[in-house]
Design a protein around this motif. Structure first.
Motif, PDB file in Angstrom:
ATOM      1  N   ASN A 151      22.953  46.400  64.610  1.00  0.00           N
ATOM      2  CA  ASN A 151      21.759  45.786  64.030  1.00  0.00           C
ATOM      3  C   ASN A 151      20.504  46.029  64.856  1.00  0.00           C
ATOM      4  N   ILE A 154      18.328  43.083  66.285  1.00  0.00           N
ATOM      5  CA  ILE A 154      17.483  42.138  65.550  1.00  0.00           C
ATOM      6  C   ILE A 154      18.155  40.768  65.458  1.00  0.00           C
ATOM      7  N   TYR A 155      19.436  40.693  65.827  1.00  0.00           N
ATOM      8  CA  TYR A 155      20.168  39.424  65.922  1.00  0.00           C
ATOM      9  C   TYR A 155      20.660  39.272  67.363  1.00  0.00           C
ATOM     10  N   ASN A 158      25.121  41.628  68.798  1.00  0.00           N
ATOM     11  CA  ASN A 158      25.002  43.024  68.366  1.00  0.00           C
ATOM     12  C   ASN A 158      26.127  43.856  68.978  1.00  0.00           C
TER      13      ASN A 158
END
Length: 173
Positions: A151, A154-155, A158
């Motif tokens: 990702n 973005i979180y 990961n």
């Protein structure tokens, strides 16, 4: 290469190709082009890194329109350990001299649904990778592919996952 390396390689190669072969043409740097659409099926396995090794099947459709040197593709994968993923993105490929061998890079953002045993961290996951293959006289391709999904941080979580697959694709005429 368990990160965005293939995405960066595709960007560098594609933009170089664009500058050398596309910007001086009548259609311009990002002019639309036509190619034979193709459908590809891959089967393989996720690599044991943070997830358990498990089978994965991947279906991809390469659209008939290009954007400068970049192809467009839609993909769907289902994995025993890697969940389900569907996305759209860009491809860039080149032949290896005058031989029937080729290489292709891809970058595809998509939506992801976790498996019961492994979660990539969120619903938006990016797939990037490389394919090395052979194209027969009839246009069928046989290749080994390696890709990475994550990702892009973005979180908070990961973990990323890699897959190795054998791919067969055929042009749709």
């Amino acid at each position: 290469m368990a990160d965005g390396t293939f995405a960066v390689l595709m960007l560098i190669a594609g933009l170089t190709d664009m500058g050398v072969n596309h910007c001086g043409t009548a259609s311009g740097c990002v002019g639309a082009g036509d190619v034979a659409p193709r459908v590809a099926f891959s089967a393989g396995s996720s690599l044991e890194r943070r997830a358990d090794t498990g089978a994965e099947a991947y279906l991809r459709y390469d659209l008939s329109r290009t954007i400068g040197p970049f192809g467009q593709a839609i993909g769907l994968s289902l994995g025993e350990e890697s969940g389900a993923w569907a996305g759209y993105g860009l491809t860039w490929g080149t032949g290896l001299g005058n031989s029937p061998f080729y290489t292709e890079l891809h970058v595809m953002p998509g939506l992801y649904a976790a498996s019961d045993s492994f979660d990539l961290g969120g619903p938006i996951e990016f797939r990037s990778g490389i394919e090395l293959g052979y194209e027969a006289d009839n246009g069928w391709r046989y290749a080994l592919s390696y890709d990475h999904r994550s990702n892009a941080q973005i979180y908070d979580n990961n973990p990323g996952i890699e897959t190795v697959q054998f791919r067969v694709s055929m042009p749709i005429r």
